[in-house]
Scaffold this active site. Structure first.
Site, PDB file in Angstrom:
ATOM      1  CG  ASN A   1      -0.280  -0.041   2.523  1.00 51.97           C
ATOM      2  OD1 ASN A   1       0.484   0.873   2.852  1.00 51.97           O
ATOM      3  ND2 ASN A   1      -0.510  -1.089   3.310  1.00 51.97           N
ATOM      4  CG  HIS A   2       0.134   4.233  -2.600  1.00 55.61           C
ATOM      5  ND1 HIS A   2       1.280   4.229  -3.356  1.00 55.61           N
ATOM      6  CD2 HIS A   2      -0.858   3.823  -3.418  1.00 55.61           C
ATOM      7  CE1 HIS A   2       0.986   3.850  -4.582  1.00 55.61           C
ATOM      8  NE2 HIS A   2      -0.312   3.587  -4.652  1.00 55.61           N
TER       9      HIS A   2
END
Ligand code: CTP
Ligand code: CA
Length: 237
Positions: A34-35
């Site tokens: 994920n970011h």
């Protein structure tokens, strides 16, 4: 001088912080991720150390916010590794803060060798649910494995939807998780993820709700630690 102005209200306290995103392996070279930038968790670790705490930071994948001074850093990849580190280290922490962006799911199995393209096209990826680390820490405290006095803090990034606003979702999540404090961030429209600024509320299990002023993640961290210090008196043990 400036140092005199810093609150020293976490002196001697042991603070355990998780930060960054988990990486869920697919094969020896690939993962689902994920970011998360890790910036909020790193800012909390740094600020807690400046306030006199002994800080351990369990860090997943980040955008390299820079090693915080006077903080022990432990690196992890997957949610399962993060769970193991948090459960082991929470037993002698006064405060545990779950700022990590934990993947909700992981590939059900990890291929032993690199997945190849085949004539049949891509195979679907089957997912399994990851353990809820925060809820597991609360459970371990209920079971007496983690001291009853240990403060457990969670985060929630929420958007409003047809079921309610950001705060409604935050309140429901606080009840579901059973932690003592929940930091609720409003996300969407480019807010929070990867940005420098953050905004939200601190919700307590006993029903207090404090708005966090819009500002940098460093400012957010000191406001959050104000709330933490108010419930965890200093003095060490
Ligand atoms: N968290 C955790 N373990 C997980 C997922 C989340 O410990 N497997 C923690 C996060 O670090 C955060 C809090 O739980 O402190 C809330 O995470 P969030 O993703 O908002 O909650 P979920 O229970 O996963 O609910 P949702 O379906 O909204 O993602
Ligand atoms: Ca989640």
């Amino acid at each position: 001088d400036r140092a005199d102005a810093l609150p020293y209200d976490l002196a001697g306290r042991r603070v355990l912080v998780s930060a960054g995103g988990t990486r869920e392996p697919l094969d020896p070279v690939r993962y689902l991720g994920n970011h998360s930038s890790g910036k909020q968790g790193y800012a909390l670790a740094r600020a807690a150390a400046q306030r006199g705490a002994h800080v351990t930071l369990v860090a997943g994948a980040t955008s390299n916010p820079g090693e915080p001074a006077a903080v022990d850093v432990v690196h992890i990849d997957s949610a399962v590794e993060l769970e193991r580190e948090m459960q082991a280290r929470a037993v002698d922490a006064d405060v545990v803060i779950m700022a990590a962006a934990v993947a909700d799911f992981r590939p059900i199995s990890v291929a032993g060798s690199k997945i190849k393209k085949g004539a049949d096209g891509p195979a679907p990826i089957t997912l399994a649910e990851n353990p809820d680390i925060l809820a597991g820490l609360v459970r371990a405290r209920n079971d007496g494995v983690i001291p009853a006095a240990t403060l457990i803090v969670g985060f929630a990034a929420e958007t409003g939807d047809e079921n309610g606003g950001v705060l409604d979702h935050g309140r429901a999540k606080l009840r579901r998780k059973g932690c003592d404090l929940l930091i609720v961030n409003a996300v969407g429209d480019g807010k929070a993820f990867g940005t420098e600024d953050n905004t939200g509320w601190v919700l307590t299990a006993d029903g207090r709700e404090t708005a966090l002023p819009f500002g940098s993640k460093t400012l957010m961290a000191s406001r959050i630690l104000d709330e933490v210090a108010a419930v965890v008196p200093n003095g060490g043990r």
